[in-house]
Design an enzyme around this catalytic site. Structure first.
Site, PDB file in Angstrom:
ATOM      1  CB  CYS A  11      -4.042   7.773   4.466  1.00  0.00           C
ATOM      2  SG  CYS A  11      -3.302   6.249   3.854  1.00  0.00           S
ATOM      3  CE1 TYR A  21      -1.235   0.160   5.176  1.00  0.00           C
ATOM      4  CE2 TYR A  21       0.985  -0.075   6.037  1.00  0.00           C
ATOM      5  CZ  TYR A  21      -0.198   0.631   5.959  1.00  0.00           C
ATOM      6  OH  TYR A  21      -0.338   1.804   6.667  1.00  0.00           O
ATOM      7  CG  HIS A  32      -3.133   2.346   2.895  1.00  0.00           C
ATOM      8  ND1 HIS A  32      -4.088   2.728   3.805  1.00  0.00           N
ATOM      9  CD2 HIS A  32      -3.618   1.242   2.276  1.00  0.00           C
ATOM     10  CE1 HIS A  32      -5.114   1.886   3.741  1.00  0.00           C
ATOM     11  NE2 HIS A  32      -4.861   0.973   2.814  1.00  0.00           N
ATOM     12  CE  LYS A  52      -7.844   6.347   9.060  1.00  0.00           C
ATOM     13  NZ  LYS A  52      -6.866   6.203  10.117  1.00  0.00           N
TER      14      LYS A  52
HETATM   15 ZN   LIG Z   1      -4.153   4.448   4.894  1.00  0.00          ZN
END
Ligand SMILES: [Zn+2]
Length: 135
Positions: free
Chosen positions: A123, A39, A10, A121
């Protein structure tokens, strides 16, 4: 230990050069109602690697993929105007490769993906699957 089949990369979706770390992200994620930082690892602008959630604990970083994955985020991912951009510093690139290599060694068979492989996304704002296929 839970079974790990995916290592998911990410970005923090913060603007380039904004120097935050696991403590700030932990605060932000708690404000959003998570138990703690979502995370497992955070890679700061200077390449230092900070621990987030314990590896044994299920993360909160990728819908439907948390149970079997480790989540790694580098700080950045947006340009000065807030648009998606691969903002990784050379130090972050080195640390990400080292960390992902270590995780692959400890979780043989786990595949490295970018968050965007599983969600609509940007990301992590680069093609992590392709970049790390050889690790
Ligand atoms: Zn992410």
């Amino acid at each position: 230990m839970r079974k790990i089949t995916e290592i998911i990369v990410h970005c923090t979706a913060t603007r380039e050069r904004l120097d935050i770390g696991a403590a700030e992200i932990d605060r932000y994620h708690r404000q959003r109602g998570f138990d703690s930082i979502g995370y497992h690892y955070v890679v700061r602008l200077d390449g230092s690697i900070e621990k987030g959630r314990d590896e044994s604990a299920v993360g909160a970083h990728c819908l439907s993929h948390n149970v079997c994955s480790i989540g790694v985020a580098y700080v950045g991912g947006l340009d000065a105007d807030g648009k998606p951009k691969d903002t990784r510093t050379p130090a972050q690139k080195r640390s990400l490769s080292a960390l992902l290599t270590e995780l692959r060694r400890r979780y043989p068979g786990a595949k490295i993906h970018g968050h965007r492989d599983f969600a609509a996304k940007a990301c992590p704002c680069f093609d992590a699957t392709k970049e790390y296929v050889a690790l």
